[in-house]
Enzyme design. Sequence first.
Site, mmCIF file in Angstrom:
data_model
loop_
_atom_site.group_PDB
_atom_site.id
_atom_site.type_symbol
_atom_site.label_atom_id
_atom_site.label_comp_id
_atom_site.label_asym_id
_atom_site.label_seq_id
_atom_site.Cartn_x
_atom_site.Cartn_y
_atom_site.Cartn_z
ATOM 1 N N GLY A 1 0.767 -1.139 0.024
ATOM 2 C CA GLY A 1 -0.006 0.057 -0.134
ATOM 3 C C GLY A 1 0.646 1.312 0.048
ATOM 4 N N HIS B 1 2.215 4.739 -4.781
ATOM 5 C CA HIS B 1 2.850 5.874 -5.583
ATOM 6 C C HIS B 1 2.872 5.622 -7.197
ATOM 7 C CE1 HIS B 1 6.422 3.757 -5.688
ATOM 8 N NE2 HIS B 1 6.551 3.836 -4.429
ATOM 9 N N GLY C 1 5.062 4.698 -9.022
ATOM 10 C CA GLY C 1 5.848 3.326 -9.225
ATOM 11 C C GLY C 1 5.054 2.472 -9.192
ATOM 12 N N HIS C 2 4.286 2.158 -8.247
ATOM 13 C CA HIS C 2 3.335 1.028 -8.051
ATOM 14 C C HIS C 2 2.493 0.925 -9.262
ATOM 15 C CE1 HIS C 2 4.268 1.602 -3.668
ATOM 16 N NE2 HIS C 2 4.552 0.280 -3.823
ATOM 17 N N LYS D 1 13.483 -1.956 -8.698
ATOM 18 C CA LYS D 1 14.059 -1.064 -7.857
ATOM 19 C C LYS D 1 14.672 -1.994 -6.562
ATOM 20 C CE LYS D 1 12.688 1.226 -4.383
ATOM 21 N NZ LYS D 1 12.426 1.413 -3.238
ATOM 22 N N SER E 1 9.845 5.622 -4.262
ATOM 23 C CA SER E 1 9.585 4.990 -3.032
ATOM 24 C C SER E 1 8.683 5.447 -2.167
ATOM 25 C CB SER E 1 11.018 4.521 -2.532
ATOM 26 O OG SER E 1 10.988 4.031 -1.185
ATOM 27 N N SER E 2 8.031 4.780 -1.343
ATOM 28 C CA SER E 2 7.113 5.151 -0.468
ATOM 29 C C SER E 2 8.095 6.129 0.699
ATOM 30 C CB SER E 2 6.471 4.032 0.519
ATOM 31 O OG SER E 2 5.769 3.333 -0.189
#
Length: 283
Positions: free
Chosen positions: A31, A34, A36-37, A151, A187-188
Amino acid sequence: MQRIESTAALRAQVKAWRQQNKTIAFVPTMGNLHRGHLSLVDRAKALADYVIVSVFVNPLQFDDPTDLSAYPRTIEQDIQKLTSVDCDVVFTPTVNVMYPNGMTNHTNVTVPNMDDKLCGLNRPGHFDGVATVVIKLFNMVQADLAVFGEKDYQQLLLIKKMVHDLNFPIDIIGSPTYRERNGLAMSSRNQHLSDDEYDKAAELHKMLLTVKSQLEQGNLSFSEIEQQAMASLADLKFIPDYVDVRRSGDLEKAEKGDKQLRVLVAARLGSTRLIDNIACNLA
Ligand code: PAF
């Protein structure tokens, strides 16, 4: 988009799709999504008829309980973002669904020669936690393929090895790292960076590009290149854990003559630990 919380309901949906000869792609996440996901979901959609995304903050892979409790839970925003990219199902099991007997009395999966190097050294137990939850998710979802970001390159190879070693009938697809405009890998964790740190964090990708061009020129040994890169990061006030030139297929230390390389870095900037990597295929 449907939200499903139980394994039985998820399997019923997957079974119905299978009866129509449809293919299913899976994107596991924790969860706090962003761009990227969402690029992983786009890739999954291009490869299969239906896409399932899981959102589960996995306690088993956190080596620090403070990190686990601080990990942002943003399910309402995640659902909006997944709806905007036409995800079909978001699977949101609770900790009790995932670990009904608790986490101490639970079968663990260890992937040898992958968990004892690079990030495995700095994060004891982390990769066992990842391997265990991913294999459980694969069994719950039963997709044809799963998409993971490059990543987390060590995680990607660990999962490929686990699937190969355990004969899992699923294809593992690596998807290129999605970057911010300044080159920083999405990245988160980037949300923890101050404005100054965010600007400075771009140096990590620049350093990888410099290392790649040094490797291509071939004038310096791998260890000289690694040491220079570590020193340049330290000059910029990063605290580097490692900059390593590895063989891209198995992440063993690269030696003279190896051609398919991956350069991996992990470094702290303030209180945020960042990772990144780059491929380097020598002619
Ligand atoms: O990469 C992540 O977000 C996690 O490690 C994963 C693969 C979802 C397992 O919890």
